[in-house]
Design an enzyme around this catalytic site. Sequence first.
Site, mmCIF file in Angstrom:
data_model
loop_
_atom_site.group_PDB
_atom_site.id
_atom_site.type_symbol
_atom_site.label_atom_id
_atom_site.label_comp_id
_atom_site.label_asym_id
_atom_site.label_seq_id
_atom_site.Cartn_x
_atom_site.Cartn_y
_atom_site.Cartn_z
ATOM 1 N N LYS A 81 -10.448 6.650 -2.676
ATOM 2 C CA LYS A 81 -9.882 5.450 -3.289
ATOM 3 C C LYS A 81 -10.188 4.208 -2.459
ATOM 4 O O LYS A 81 -10.656 3.187 -2.980
ATOM 5 C CB LYS A 81 -8.372 5.642 -3.456
ATOM 6 C CG LYS A 81 -7.659 4.528 -4.185
ATOM 7 C CD LYS A 81 -6.961 3.515 -3.308
ATOM 8 C CE LYS A 81 -5.823 4.074 -2.506
ATOM 9 N NZ LYS A 81 -5.053 2.983 -1.828
ATOM 10 N N ASN A 82 -9.942 4.275 -1.158
ATOM 11 C CA ASN A 82 -10.117 3.093 -0.316
ATOM 12 C C ASN A 82 -11.576 2.674 -0.206
ATOM 13 O O ASN A 82 -11.875 1.477 -0.091
ATOM 14 C CB ASN A 82 -9.523 3.338 1.070
ATOM 15 C CG ASN A 82 -8.009 3.361 1.050
ATOM 16 O OD1 ASN A 82 -7.383 2.830 0.138
ATOM 17 N ND2 ASN A 82 -7.409 3.991 2.050
ATOM 18 N N ARG A 125 2.065 -7.475 6.711
ATOM 19 C CA ARG A 125 0.636 -7.135 6.675
ATOM 20 C C ARG A 125 -0.145 -8.406 6.390
ATOM 21 O O ARG A 125 -0.677 -8.607 5.305
ATOM 22 C CB ARG A 125 0.388 -6.060 5.615
ATOM 23 C CG ARG A 125 1.259 -4.840 5.808
ATOM 24 C CD ARG A 125 1.237 -3.900 4.630
ATOM 25 N NE ARG A 125 0.017 -3.125 4.560
ATOM 26 C CZ ARG A 125 -0.320 -2.340 3.543
ATOM 27 N NH1 ARG A 125 0.483 -2.251 2.509
ATOM 28 N NH2 ARG A 125 -1.444 -1.663 3.543
ATOM 29 N N PRO A 126 -0.225 -9.290 7.367
ATOM 30 C CA PRO A 126 -0.825 -10.597 7.134
ATOM 31 C C PRO A 126 -2.327 -10.510 6.900
ATOM 32 O O PRO A 126 -2.983 -9.553 7.320
ATOM 33 C CB PRO A 126 -0.511 -11.348 8.425
ATOM 34 C CG PRO A 126 -0.387 -10.286 9.467
ATOM 35 C CD PRO A 126 0.230 -9.115 8.759
ATOM 36 N N ARG A 146 -3.056 -4.807 -2.249
ATOM 37 C CA ARG A 146 -3.616 -5.667 -1.215
ATOM 38 C C ARG A 146 -5.139 -5.698 -1.232
ATOM 39 O O ARG A 146 -5.751 -6.691 -0.852
ATOM 40 C CB ARG A 146 -3.138 -5.196 0.160
ATOM 41 C CG ARG A 146 -1.653 -5.373 0.396
ATOM 42 C CD ARG A 146 -1.292 -5.020 1.821
ATOM 43 N NE ARG A 146 -2.079 -5.770 2.781
ATOM 44 C CZ ARG A 146 -1.855 -7.033 3.113
ATOM 45 N NH1 ARG A 146 -0.846 -7.683 2.585
ATOM 46 N NH2 ARG A 146 -2.630 -7.635 3.982
ATOM 47 N N CYS A 203 1.975 -2.078 -1.444
ATOM 48 C CA CYS A 203 3.155 -1.327 -1.012
ATOM 49 C C CYS A 203 4.178 -2.254 -0.362
ATOM 50 O O CYS A 203 3.826 -3.163 0.400
ATOM 51 C CB CYS A 203 2.760 -0.237 -0.021
ATOM 52 S SG CYS A 203 1.881 1.143 -0.769
ATOM 53 N N LEU A 218 -6.479 -12.476 9.543
ATOM 54 C CA LEU A 218 -7.784 -12.086 10.078
ATOM 55 C C LEU A 218 -8.889 -12.336 9.056
ATOM 56 O O LEU A 218 -10.003 -12.742 9.416
ATOM 57 C CB LEU A 218 -7.771 -10.621 10.507
ATOM 58 C CG LEU A 218 -6.830 -10.257 11.662
ATOM 59 C CD1 LEU A 218 -6.899 -8.763 11.958
ATOM 60 C CD2 LEU A 218 -7.170 -11.055 12.918
ATOM 61 N N ARG A 274 -1.061 5.503 -7.738
ATOM 62 C CA ARG A 274 -1.985 4.464 -7.257
ATOM 63 C C ARG A 274 -3.152 5.071 -6.484
ATOM 64 O O ARG A 274 -4.252 4.507 -6.489
ATOM 65 C CB ARG A 274 -1.255 3.477 -6.336
ATOM 66 C CG ARG A 274 -0.323 2.508 -7.048
ATOM 67 C CD ARG A 274 0.229 1.500 -6.045
ATOM 68 N NE ARG A 274 -0.845 0.929 -5.258
ATOM 69 C CZ ARG A 274 -0.788 0.709 -3.939
ATOM 70 N NH1 ARG A 274 0.302 1.016 -3.262
ATOM 71 N NH2 ARG A 274 -1.811 0.185 -3.312
ATOM 72 N N ASP A 327 -2.195 6.505 7.313
ATOM 73 C CA ASP A 327 -2.010 6.990 5.948
ATOM 74 C C ASP A 327 -1.677 8.480 5.881
ATOM 75 O O ASP A 327 -1.418 9.002 4.796
ATOM 76 C CB ASP A 327 -3.263 6.713 5.110
ATOM 77 C CG ASP A 327 -3.303 5.294 4.577
ATOM 78 O OD1 ASP A 327 -2.313 4.557 4.757
ATOM 79 O OD2 ASP A 327 -4.320 4.910 3.965
#
Length: 421
Positions: A22-23, A121-122, A92, A116, A125, A397, A305
Amino acid sequence: MDKFVIRGGKKLKGTVSVSGAKNASLALMPATLLNSGLNRIDNTPEVNDIFTMIKLLKQLGVESEFHNHSLLLNTSKITSQVAPYEHVKKMRASVYVLGPLLSRFGYAKVSMPGGCAWGPRPINLHLEAMKRLGAEISLEEGYIIARANKLKGAKIHFDIPSVGATGNALMAATLAKGTTLITNSAIEPEINQLCDYLNSMGARISGIGTTTLEIEGVDELFPKQIKNIPDRIEAGTLLIAAAITHSKISLANIEVQHLDSVLIKLEESGVKLLQENDCLVLDAENSSAKSIDVSTSVYPGFPTDMQAQWTAYMTLADSISTVTDTIYLDRFNHVPELNRLGANIELINNSAVIKGVKKLKGAKVMSTDLRASASLVLAGLAAEGTTEVLRIYHLDRGYQRIEEKLRALGADIERVATTEF
């Protein structure tokens, strides 16, 4: 809304195939925005995050077809560079469209991302990388607005090796003028595959698999086909399903080297692992789980994860173990729910201290995020009696019909429609 009803205590046996990652797919799909034409991504999983990304790309003008895990994306008629809140709020990874749109069109307007509901989780970057490449960045009414006549190669150093920021910077740099050097970059398999895909399109990326990537900008990229890698997190989840139920299963379509850190810990816990006929076999039939401490870290370390799944496994181990998450310090929403099943877990800062119990007992529990959902399913498989896992839309998801795979292995699990929230 659906829930899982699990009648635990069943042994698992047989062979199942691991779905595509998925990622990895969520990075490969936006990468097609860098070219104009028909792209194909094979071994794409049928999970909700993929469908969300398809909808987002459609909003931009990308035409798609998705059959038998083969995803066709036609990027020849991009009509918009705006990624709206209605799509981006759902995950995200939507922010991945920022770099490609900015690099190819000189403009991108992307809603601040969602996903999520845990942890700070900025995306600073990502934004700093775009600035280094010469973009002007502003935040207006919940949107990131990025402009650049032409991105220019630059040196980019990440204080932490962020997968998302590395991917975004890579994609933006491919069409930039000059050479970009990214240091302390992420080295996850998903990033390596993204690099390979971009290079197949005509990009010039070197240092793949290391923490230093060099990208020599090119004028144009071209449509290509790629086969997605297997999902290492799904594979790890299925392996723990067998370990926690003292079972023996085989996994096909698996890249063992992508799971080294998890496999080492599994062996330390007492299970046997071997390879047979291109499959990985886990045998826990005659083993009792030993308590093994883990601490998550960036790849190739133990993945964050897999933290929730490992926590579930350790609830039935022989003594006390500690699970520490150094990536996301408050990713422990599954702990109170595991305790409802009879686990004995205490949270201390960013660590779960787990005292192994002899058995778990079925109860009604609620999912709060993707991997937390998986941990509750694993615990339910091992628990006595019936477990109901609510809010499994989180699980959908990232796992492709996991109940069907578990049922094929002998689990007693069914998806049931419910009005419960």
